[in-house]
Enzyme design. Structure first.
Site, mmCIF file in Angstrom:
data_model
loop_
_atom_site.group_PDB
_atom_site.id
_atom_site.type_symbol
_atom_site.label_atom_id
_atom_site.label_comp_id
_atom_site.label_asym_id
_atom_site.label_seq_id
_atom_site.Cartn_x
_atom_site.Cartn_y
_atom_site.Cartn_z
ATOM 1 N N GLY A 139 -13.646 -1.677 -7.067
ATOM 2 C CA GLY A 139 -14.959 -1.133 -6.745
ATOM 3 C C GLY A 139 -15.020 -0.342 -5.453
ATOM 4 O O GLY A 139 -16.107 -0.118 -4.914
ATOM 5 N N GLY A 140 -13.862 0.069 -4.918
ATOM 6 C CA GLY A 140 -13.891 0.895 -3.712
ATOM 7 C C GLY A 140 -14.641 0.197 -2.592
ATOM 8 O O GLY A 140 -14.380 -0.954 -2.272
ATOM 9 N N ASN A 182 -6.192 4.285 -7.164
ATOM 10 C CA ASN A 182 -7.414 4.802 -6.560
ATOM 11 C C ASN A 182 -8.373 5.226 -7.668
ATOM 12 O O ASN A 182 -9.070 4.389 -8.206
ATOM 13 C CB ASN A 182 -7.165 5.920 -5.541
ATOM 14 C CG ASN A 182 -8.431 6.180 -4.725
ATOM 15 O OD1 ASN A 182 -9.232 5.258 -4.560
ATOM 16 N ND2 ASN A 182 -8.622 7.377 -4.254
ATOM 17 N N ASP A 235 -8.103 8.157 0.247
ATOM 18 C CA ASP A 235 -8.611 7.066 1.092
ATOM 19 C C ASP A 235 -8.431 7.360 2.578
ATOM 20 O O ASP A 235 -9.014 6.674 3.424
ATOM 21 C CB ASP A 235 -7.915 5.738 0.744
ATOM 22 C CG ASP A 235 -8.569 5.040 -0.440
ATOM 23 O OD1 ASP A 235 -9.634 5.483 -0.885
ATOM 24 O OD2 ASP A 235 -8.006 4.030 -0.915
ATOM 25 N N THR A 270 -9.636 0.295 -10.046
ATOM 26 C CA THR A 270 -8.724 -0.598 -9.355
ATOM 27 C C THR A 270 -8.751 -1.845 -10.202
ATOM 28 O O THR A 270 -9.613 -1.986 -11.066
ATOM 29 C CB THR A 270 -9.253 -0.860 -7.932
ATOM 30 O OG1 THR A 270 -9.218 0.366 -7.220
ATOM 31 C CG2 THR A 270 -8.454 -1.895 -7.174
ATOM 32 N N SER A 300 -7.857 0.901 3.371
ATOM 33 C CA SER A 300 -8.336 0.408 2.081
ATOM 34 C C SER A 300 -9.557 -0.473 2.282
ATOM 35 O O SER A 300 -9.845 -0.921 3.395
ATOM 36 C CB SER A 300 -7.221 -0.401 1.423
ATOM 37 O OG SER A 300 -7.673 -0.994 0.230
ATOM 38 N N ARG A 336 0.836 -1.189 0.000
ATOM 39 C CA ARG A 336 0.000 0.000 0.000
ATOM 40 C C ARG A 336 0.880 1.251 0.000
ATOM 41 O O ARG A 336 1.944 1.274 0.634
ATOM 42 C CB ARG A 336 -0.845 -0.024 1.272
ATOM 43 C CG ARG A 336 -1.828 1.114 1.427
ATOM 44 C CD ARG A 336 -2.973 0.987 0.468
ATOM 45 N NE ARG A 336 -4.127 1.782 0.881
ATOM 46 C CZ ARG A 336 -5.157 2.030 0.073
ATOM 47 N NH1 ARG A 336 -5.177 1.559 -1.167
ATOM 48 N NH2 ARG A 336 -6.188 2.731 0.502
HETATM 49 O O1 DON Z 1 -8.044 1.005 -1.481
HETATM 50 C C1 DON Z 1 -9.214 1.259 -1.712
HETATM 51 O O2 DON Z 1 -10.139 0.805 -1.052
HETATM 52 C C2 DON Z 1 -9.552 2.135 -2.903
HETATM 53 N N1 DON Z 1 -8.438 2.997 -3.221
HETATM 54 C C3 DON Z 1 -9.914 1.250 -4.047
HETATM 55 C C4 DON Z 1 -10.347 2.022 -5.264
HETATM 56 C C5 DON Z 1 -11.129 1.201 -6.218
HETATM 57 O O3 DON Z 1 -11.419 0.072 -5.991
HETATM 58 C C6 DON Z 1 -11.573 1.837 -7.466
HETATM 59 N N2 DON Z 1 -12.186 0.849 -8.349
HETATM 60 N N3 DON Z 1 -13.035 0.706 -9.025
#
Ligand code: DON
Length: 576
Positions: free
Chosen positions: A477-478, A406, A428, A386, A457, A110
């Site tokens: 997908g955050g 991100n 984040d 991501t 994250s 990370r």
């Molecule tokens: O680490 C995380 O949770 C976010 N930076 C992830 C971002 C993400 O999945 C974007 N995707 N579609």
């Protein structure tokens, strides 16, 4: 999709209706040596699933050359850094969960906050967040973790020479790759961001417009960086001329990244987060990702609530999932970097806490999120990118890597001389107390910005196994990541779904705040939506939740690989 040119690796055709389970026989499992030593696949064959056909092909090429799952996963990740630049990266970071020689490990690569970062750096004079400051330009960038992380993963567990593992990515950048409709679309969607930075526009908006799909893209600067990385490892990027170029580009555009930050970055091996799920063993990502804890907490509640005995796809199953996620995401409020977190698995996966959380669930009514408080022992939306890849080899070694900038194309700044984009992972952090981030997550003090800290994250690379049966999966997908990953995993391990069918199935999501259920329309068909509304749920239909890439090795060496029909990724199986 045609077979791979060498005629051996099969790329699996994918359609929402097609249960594309391509099974290939591989040799029987041979037990690997201990975790300390790299483990060559004692049996040939394997499976790869990633967001881009060129990257999946790179992983299969490395398996075919005798590499193990780690070699193939690193090659796939590096190829994604070329052909999937909105998420694949050298300028971002990620997490890897590995199961090798029968043991599990987790690598945290990370990003970290630069040394000059402060808790208020994203606030204006009025104490309010300045729009875009934690998202656009290099002030939004954490110290990249991918160069040292992918190298370390290979150093510890790879069996092929490093340069051989990097070679497919060098080749793609140097000789060119075909721009896919997805890449063209992603560039078009991020055109305004990329156009702000001349070096980014020069590469990704040649002549001011996105390159047409079908055209061949060559990236000579990135090829040079990758070639140096193949020769000298991460020092080729994090020290010397490359590091000076990154720091200078950051400084010139208002950022605070220094050469010292780049040189000081170190990935961290952590104990994988372990929990049981309906008779399977699971290795997931620990802090600084919340992904594993959310899944473990949710599964712990579902086991206690009799979820398994309910019919697949029933309203009661969705009800219990949503209520378990509401509580797990409320507890997420307390999480942050391991050094500052206010809770962790010891509290949140404690059987007594899981039992208490399960007992709170009303079986027929939605609990308002305002009535769900985080664990009490302490003081205290998708246009973003991501990418997740999964690999399993003939010996049953498995790797799940989720990596990110991100947002799509990160902070938008490409560092010209090195040819890659910097992330905007700083968003984040809880950049302003109580303010939702890019993913609508409301986060707590434990996740405040601080020098050297890792931002919390949701990424959830996951490996589950029962005996010799092993599944590796994950998703972008955050905030959606843990719930999406959990739904696919449960369909496989509880309902016995074929991997592709589990990936294809419609999904739902809840994250405490906002107090709503996000759902793909198909998940609410057959009157389920109306029933949920009557139970007190606010529903929001979204076009898609996540993009899972998953692989499985059955006992006896039969492989499954599934790429998500929600994206243009590719899955492939290498028969032995
Ligand atoms: O680490 C995380 O949770 C976010 N930076 C992830 C971002 C993400 O999945 C974007 N995707 N579609």
């Amino acid at each position: 999709m045609p077979p791979h040119p060498d005629g051996r690796a099969l790329l699996i055709p994918k359609s929402p209706r097609l249960v594309a389970v391509v099974l290939a026989a591989a040799a029987l499992l041979a037990a690997g040596p201990s975790l300390a030593a790299p483990v060559a696949p004692a049996a040939r064959g394997g499976a790869v699933a990633s967001a881009a056909p060129d990257a999946t092909a790179a992983g299969l090429e490395i398996l075919r050359a005798g590499g193990n799952a780690v070699d193939a996963a690193v090659a796939t990740a590096l190829a994604l850094a070329v052909v999937h630049p909105e998420a694949g990266n050298l300028g971002g970071g990620g997490f890897a969960v590995v199961r090798i020689g029968g043991q599990a490990a987790a690598l945290d690569f990370r990003e970290t906050a630069p040394a000059a970062a402060t808790p208020t750096m994203y606030l204006g004079a009025n104490g309010q967040p300045v729009p875009g400051r934690s998202l656009v330009g290099p002030l939004a960038a954490g110290v990249p973790g991918s160069p040292a992380g992918l190298f370390e993963l290979h150093r510890r567990f790879g069996v092929l020479p490093w340069a051989q593992v990097v070679a497919p990515a060098v080749r793609l950048a140097r000789d060119g790759f075909v721009v896919t409709p997805r890449l063209r679309g992603e560039i078009a969607a991020s055109r305004a961001l990329l156009a702000r930075f001349p070096a980014s526009a020069a590469v990704w908006l040649p002549g001011g417009v996105p390159p047409p799909s079908g055209s061949v893209m060559k990236l000579p600067e990135l090829a040079g960086t990758l070639a140096a990385y193949a020769e000298r490892g991460p020092a080729a990027i994090t020290t010397g001329a490359a590091a000076a170029a990154i720091a200078a580009a950051s400084r010139a555009n208002g950022g605070i990244l220094t050469e010292a930050d780049l040189a000081a970055y170190a990935p961290v091996w952590r104990d994988a987060l372990r929990f049981a799920a309906f008779g399977w063993k699971v290795a997931a990502m620990p802090l600084p990702s919340s992904g594993g804890i959310i899944m473990g907490e949710s599964v712990g509640m579902l086991e206690r609530l009799g979820w398994r005995t309910l019919p697949a796809g029933s309203v009661q199953r969705i009800h219990l999932e949503v209520e378990s996620w509401r509580r797990a995401y409320a507890d997420r409020f307390l999480l942050g970097d391991p050094a500052t977190t206010l809770a962790g698995p010891a509290q949140l996966l404690d059987p007594a806490w899981l039992a208490r959380r399960a007992a709170e669930v009303d079986p027929v009514r939605a609990t308002p999120s305002t009535a769900v408080r985080p664990w009490p022992g302490s003081a205290g939306a998708e246009r973003r990118e991501t990418t997740h890849l999964s690999v399993v080899d003939g010996a049953g070694n498995a790797v799940a890597i989720t990596t990110t900038l991100n947002g799509a194309f990160g902070c938008g700044l490409l560092v010209g001389p090195v040819g890659f984009l910097l992330n905007n992972e700083m968003d984040d952090f809880a950049t302003a107390p109580g303010k939702p981030n890019l993913y609508g997550l409301v986060q707590g003090l434990a996740n405040a910005v601080g020098p050297g800290k890792r931002m919390l994250s949701s990424m959830a690379p996951t490996i589950a196994w029962r005996g010799e049966d092993v599944v590796a999966l994950g998703s972008p997908g955050g905030a959606y990541i843990p719930t999406v990953t959990e739904q696919v995993l449960l369909a496989v391990i509880v309902d016995g779904a074929a991997l592709q069918a589990a990936v294809d199935a419609p999904r739902v999501h809840q994250q405490w705040l906002p107090d709503e259920v996000a759902a793909e329309a198909a998940a609410l068909a057959g009157g389920l939506g109306d029933t949920l509304r009557r139970r007190g749920y606010a529903l929001r239909i979204v076009p898609r939740l996540g993009e899972v890439n998953a692989v499985r090795r059955h006992p006896g060496g039969v492989f499954e690989a599934a790429a998500d029909p929600r994206g243009p990724g590719a899955a492939g199986v290498l028969p032995r």
